[in-house]
Design a protein around this motif. Structure first.
Motif, PDB file in Angstrom:
ATOM      1  N   THR A 191      31.810  52.597  43.804  1.00  0.00           N
ATOM      2  CA  THR A 191      31.565  51.133  43.594  1.00  0.00           C
ATOM      3  C   THR A 191      31.913  50.892  42.313  1.00  0.00           C
ATOM      4  O   THR A 191      32.275  49.600  41.997  1.00  0.00           O
ATOM      5  CB  THR A 191      29.824  51.366  43.548  1.00  0.00           C
ATOM      6  OG1 THR A 191      29.553  51.540  45.304  1.00  0.00           O
ATOM      7  CG2 THR A 191      29.602  50.044  43.345  1.00  0.00           C
ATOM      8  N   ALA A 192      31.789  51.925  41.117  1.00  0.00           N
ATOM      9  CA  ALA A 192      32.225  51.480  39.797  1.00  0.00           C
ATOM     10  C   ALA A 192      33.625  51.202  39.760  1.00  0.00           C
ATOM     11  O   ALA A 192      34.300  50.345  39.407  1.00  0.00           O
ATOM     12  CB  ALA A 192      31.874  52.545  38.998  1.00  0.00           C
ATOM     13  N   GLU A 193      34.360  51.918  40.385  1.00  0.00           N
ATOM     14  CA  GLU A 193      35.848  51.781  40.587  1.00  0.00           C
ATOM     15  C   GLU A 193      36.374  50.392  41.337  1.00  0.00           C
ATOM     16  O   GLU A 193      37.097  49.640  40.772  1.00  0.00           O
ATOM     17  CB  GLU A 193      36.494  53.038  41.536  1.00  0.00           C
ATOM     18  CG  GLU A 193      36.541  54.327  40.515  1.00  0.00           C
ATOM     19  CD  GLU A 193      37.244  55.481  41.216  1.00  0.00           C
ATOM     20  OE1 GLU A 193      37.548  55.206  42.310  1.00  0.00           O
ATOM     21  OE2 GLU A 193      37.281  56.523  40.439  1.00  0.00           O
ATOM     22  N   ALA A 194      35.765  50.181  42.437  1.00  0.00           N
ATOM     23  CA  ALA A 194      35.887  48.958  43.018  1.00  0.00           C
ATOM     24  C   ALA A 194      35.686  47.721  42.168  1.00  0.00           C
ATOM     25  O   ALA A 194      36.193  46.591  42.016  1.00  0.00           O
ATOM     26  CB  ALA A 194      35.262  49.088  44.353  1.00  0.00           C
ATOM     27  N   TYR A 195      34.494  47.960  41.561  1.00  0.00           N
ATOM     28  CA  TYR A 195      33.990  46.465  40.750  1.00  0.00           C
ATOM     29  C   TYR A 195      34.984  46.493  39.474  1.00  0.00           C
ATOM     30  O   TYR A 195      35.435  45.383  39.196  1.00  0.00           O
ATOM     31  CB  TYR A 195      32.772  46.812  40.110  1.00  0.00           C
ATOM     32  CG  TYR A 195      32.271  45.367  39.431  1.00  0.00           C
ATOM     33  CD1 TYR A 195      31.561  44.335  39.929  1.00  0.00           C
ATOM     34  CD2 TYR A 195      32.457  45.362  38.045  1.00  0.00           C
ATOM     35  CE1 TYR A 195      31.203  43.324  39.502  1.00  0.00           C
ATOM     36  CE2 TYR A 195      32.044  44.315  37.593  1.00  0.00           C
ATOM     37  CZ  TYR A 195      31.518  43.379  37.978  1.00  0.00           C
ATOM     38  OH  TYR A 195      31.120  42.072  37.409  1.00  0.00           O
ATOM     39  N   GLU A 196      35.532  47.486  38.887  1.00  0.00           N
ATOM     40  CA  GLU A 196      36.456  47.337  37.768  1.00  0.00           C
ATOM     41  C   GLU A 196      37.679  46.861  38.311  1.00  0.00           C
ATOM     42  O   GLU A 196      38.143  45.880  37.563  1.00  0.00           O
ATOM     43  CB  GLU A 196      36.633  48.769  37.115  1.00  0.00           C
ATOM     44  CG  GLU A 196      37.363  48.649  35.893  1.00  0.00           C
ATOM     45  CD  GLU A 196      37.584  49.929  35.259  1.00  0.00           C
ATOM     46  OE1 GLU A 196      38.265  50.051  34.204  1.00  0.00           O
ATOM     47  OE2 GLU A 196      37.012  50.838  35.397  1.00  0.00           O
ATOM     48  N   LYS A 197      38.015  47.175  39.525  1.00  0.00           N
ATOM     49  CA  LYS A 197      39.355  46.583  40.051  1.00  0.00           C
ATOM     50  C   LYS A 197      39.156  45.094  40.195  1.00  0.00           C
ATOM     51  O   LYS A 197      40.156  44.385  39.919  1.00  0.00           O
ATOM     52  CB  LYS A 197      39.626  47.404  41.326  1.00  0.00           C
ATOM     53  CG  LYS A 197      41.056  46.781  41.885  1.00  0.00           C
ATOM     54  CD  LYS A 197      41.391  47.735  43.260  1.00  0.00           C
ATOM     55  CE  LYS A 197      42.455  47.303  43.817  1.00  0.00           C
ATOM     56  NZ  LYS A 197      42.891  47.863  45.167  1.00  0.00           N
ATOM     57  N   GLN A 198      38.104  44.715  40.926  1.00  0.00           N
ATOM     58  CA  GLN A 198      38.013  43.433  41.087  1.00  0.00           C
ATOM     59  C   GLN A 198      37.701  42.325  39.891  1.00  0.00           C
ATOM     60  O   GLN A 198      38.021  41.229  39.574  1.00  0.00           O
ATOM     61  CB  GLN A 198      36.842  43.058  41.903  1.00  0.00           C
ATOM     62  CG  GLN A 198      36.860  43.237  43.482  1.00  0.00           C
ATOM     63  CD  GLN A 198      35.610  42.904  44.236  1.00  0.00           C
ATOM     64  OE1 GLN A 198      34.795  42.348  43.637  1.00  0.00           O
ATOM     65  NE2 GLN A 198      35.513  43.164  45.598  1.00  0.00           N
ATOM     66  N   ALA A 199      37.033  43.248  39.042  1.00  0.00           N
ATOM     67  CA  ALA A 199      36.792  42.371  37.506  1.00  0.00           C
ATOM     68  C   ALA A 199      38.022  42.035  36.900  1.00  0.00           C
ATOM     69  O   ALA A 199      38.043  40.896  36.310  1.00  0.00           O
ATOM     70  CB  ALA A 199      35.824  43.307  36.699  1.00  0.00           C
ATOM     71  N   TYR A 200      39.124  42.554  37.063  1.00  0.00           N
ATOM     72  CA  TYR A 200      40.329  42.285  36.178  1.00  0.00           C
ATOM     73  C   TYR A 200      41.166  41.932  37.350  1.00  0.00           C
ATOM     74  O   TYR A 200      42.512  41.422  36.834  1.00  0.00           O
ATOM     75  CB  TYR A 200      40.838  43.771  35.659  1.00  0.00           C
ATOM     76  CG  TYR A 200      40.258  44.197  34.490  1.00  0.00           C
ATOM     77  CD1 TYR A 200      39.928  43.278  33.453  1.00  0.00           C
ATOM     78  CD2 TYR A 200      39.499  45.469  34.268  1.00  0.00           C
ATOM     79  CE1 TYR A 200      39.385  43.816  32.038  1.00  0.00           C
ATOM     80  CE2 TYR A 200      38.606  45.916  33.110  1.00  0.00           C
ATOM     81  CZ  TYR A 200      38.632  44.960  32.064  1.00  0.00           C
ATOM     82  OH  TYR A 200      38.042  45.384  31.099  1.00  0.00           O
ATOM     83  N   ASP A 201      40.937  41.311  38.478  1.00  0.00           N
ATOM     84  CA  ASP A 201      41.827  40.831  39.352  1.00  0.00           C
ATOM     85  C   ASP A 201      41.562  39.133  38.904  1.00  0.00           C
ATOM     86  O   ASP A 201      40.425  38.718  39.241  1.00  0.00           O
ATOM     87  CB  ASP A 201      41.363  41.079  40.954  1.00  0.00           C
ATOM     88  CG  ASP A 201      42.370  40.639  41.807  1.00  0.00           C
ATOM     89  OD1 ASP A 201      42.584  39.034  41.851  1.00  0.00           O
ATOM     90  OD2 ASP A 201      42.973  41.363  42.577  1.00  0.00           O
ATOM     91  N   GLU A 202      42.599  38.718  38.850  1.00  0.00           N
ATOM     92  CA  GLU A 202      42.779  37.305  38.433  1.00  0.00           C
ATOM     93  C   GLU A 202      42.186  36.297  39.421  1.00  0.00           C
ATOM     94  O   GLU A 202      41.468  35.413  39.161  1.00  0.00           O
ATOM     95  CB  GLU A 202      44.067  36.565  37.969  1.00  0.00           C
ATOM     96  CG  GLU A 202      44.451  37.331  36.667  1.00  0.00           C
ATOM     97  CD  GLU A 202      46.090  37.060  36.009  1.00  0.00           C
ATOM     98  OE1 GLU A 202      46.547  35.859  36.756  1.00  0.00           O
ATOM     99  OE2 GLU A 202      46.450  37.272  35.106  1.00  0.00           O
ATOM    100  N   LYS A 203      42.677  36.389  40.601  1.00  0.00           N
ATOM    101  CA  LYS A 203      42.263  35.590  41.915  1.00  0.00           C
ATOM    102  C   LYS A 203      40.763  36.050  42.093  1.00  0.00           C
ATOM    103  O   LYS A 203      40.000  34.855  42.512  1.00  0.00           O
ATOM    104  CB  LYS A 203      43.041  36.152  42.946  1.00  0.00           C
ATOM    105  CG  LYS A 203      44.443  35.933  43.091  1.00  0.00           C
ATOM    106  CD  LYS A 203      45.105  36.204  44.155  1.00  0.00           C
ATOM    107  CE  LYS A 203      46.847  35.641  44.172  1.00  0.00           C
ATOM    108  NZ  LYS A 203      47.400  36.046  45.489  1.00  0.00           N
ATOM    109  N   VAL A 204      40.283  37.273  42.019  1.00  0.00           N
ATOM    110  CA  VAL A 204      38.866  37.340  42.412  1.00  0.00           C
ATOM    111  C   VAL A 204      38.075  36.622  41.231  1.00  0.00           C
ATOM    112  O   VAL A 204      37.032  36.025  41.329  1.00  0.00           O
ATOM    113  CB  VAL A 204      38.559  39.111  42.309  1.00  0.00           C
ATOM    114  CG1 VAL A 204      37.034  39.103  42.463  1.00  0.00           C
ATOM    115  CG2 VAL A 204      39.120  39.499  43.634  1.00  0.00           C
ATOM    116  N   ALA A 205      38.471  36.893  39.890  1.00  0.00           N
ATOM    117  CA  ALA A 205      37.926  36.215  38.865  1.00  0.00           C
ATOM    118  C   ALA A 205      37.761  34.786  38.924  1.00  0.00           C
ATOM    119  O   ALA A 205      36.707  34.041  38.700  1.00  0.00           O
ATOM    120  CB  ALA A 205      38.554  36.516  37.579  1.00  0.00           C
TER     121      ALA A 205
END
Length: 361
Positions: A191-205
């Motif tokens: 969960t921590a790894e998946a959130y961090e990946k999403q957090a720095y994804d420009e499209k997700v952000a």
């Protein structure tokens, strides 16, 4: 010089006072329950149904009601789809199930009997209702109003009794994992790894930024999405968030880092995870949403807080890896963090006007 200092000090005190006042009060979006063609009682039923959980609080449903035939048809609203994190509509159909279950519970609270059926051709839920009692279940109504997502860290010293969890799990597709187990550690790390990946994804952000409500005015105007209350921000934290965050900065690395830190605190303040598994077809996902609400309301009745943390499930590859790692026979479609907080709180009630998505035949 002294006058300037006094003026600056006065401005500072005024700003702090305003911030504290803003942070201490709860925003009231004043949802309009009025729908022409529906009785006041049915308007109350549909308002309660609207308190169902949905991803990013997008409230992605369209409702058709035929009061004469006593039929409700519920479909997803494709215009409110999260195209980046939910491109296949998986979470939309889970939310549809959450709405359906909350609706039937609300009908039941007002003395109606319901039957539900999935129409696979039109991909909609059909609910028939009939009045069978004049008794109003106030406890059930308050339970629906009380249910909410809790994003504060939980008290890890307070353990949820096994009988609480087992009583709420009436299906083999719901499993729980306590801190200290290998599965718990696997879920926490993934969960921590998946959130961090999403957090720095420009499209997700960018997509998240569209659904953030960064002032009370935005929350009142849109009546959906994620204002401070939906993010678990209260008091001075809420005030500072509104004062210093805008939609552009919410796409930046600093905002991402704050989100990662908050998620880490949530994961550290957790002593139990719950998974709800199901197939990938629309009907199975709807059933998953219904199961989730049934479990959630039972936790609410016992004072146990719940937060969905399904970031790791929003990518097929990471979801498949997690499924294998924790030895599940079906994909987990919902991942919940459960535990106790000091004050349980209530649903923030950030919900759209009923007439915006309910059509009466």
């Amino acid at each position: 010089m002294k006058i300037r200092i006094i003026i600056l000090l006065a401005l500072f005190i005024s700003t702090v006072a305003t911030a504290l006042w803003l942070g201490s009060r709860k925003v009231d979006v004043n949802t309009d329950k009025t729908v022409e063609g529906l009785s006041e009682e049915l308007q109350e039923v549909f308002y309660l149904a609207a308190l169902a959980p949905s991803s990013h609080n997008i409230q992605s449903w369209v409702i058709d009601v035929d009061p004469e035939k006593e039929i409700v048809e519920i479909q997803v609203d494709p215009e409110r789809k999260l195209s980046v994190v939910d491109p296949e509509g998986r979470e939309m159909y889970i939310s549809l199930g959450c709405y359906t279950e909350t609706l039937t519970r609300a009908f039941g609270a007002y003395g109606y009997q319901c039957k539900t059926e999935y129409d696979s051709f039109d991909k909609k839920m059909v609910v028939t209702y009939k009045k069978s009692s004049e008794t109003v279940d106030e406890y059930e109504i308050e339970l629906i109003k009380k249910r909410h997502t809790e994003k504060a860290p939980f008290d890890r010293t307070l353990l949820i009794p096994d009988d609480f969890l087992l009583a709420a799990i009436d299906d083999a597709d719901i499993c729980y994992y306590r801190a200290g187990s290998e599965e718990y550690d696997t879920i926490k790390e993934a969960t921590a790894e998946a959130y961090e990946k999403q957090a720095y994804d420009e499209k997700v952000a960018s997509e998240l930024s569209e659904w953030l409500r960064l002032s009370e005015d935005e929350a009142i105007d849109y009546k959906d999405g994620l204002p401070a209350e939906q993010l678990g921000l209260k008091g001075i934290k809420k005030a500072i968030y509104y004062l210093f965050t805008d939609h552009e900065s919410a796409k930046g690395d600093s905002f991402a880092k704050q989100g990662i830190d908050n998620t880490d605190r949530q994961l550290e303040g957790c002593n139990c995870f719950v998974t709800v598994s199901a197939g990938d077809d629309e009907e199975a996902l709807i059933d998953c949403g219904k199961e989730t609400v049934r479990f959630w309301l039972q936790m609410t009745a016992r004072g146990v807080s719940v937060q969905p943390m399904s970031y790791v499930l929003e990518d097929r590859e990471t979801r498949a890896h997690l499924t294998k790692a924790i030895n599940l026979s079906q994909y987990p479609q919902m991942l919940l963090r459960v535990g106790y907080v000091k004050n349980y709180g209530a649903n923030a009630g950030i919900r759209r006007d009923l007439k915006d998505y309910i059509r009466v035949k």
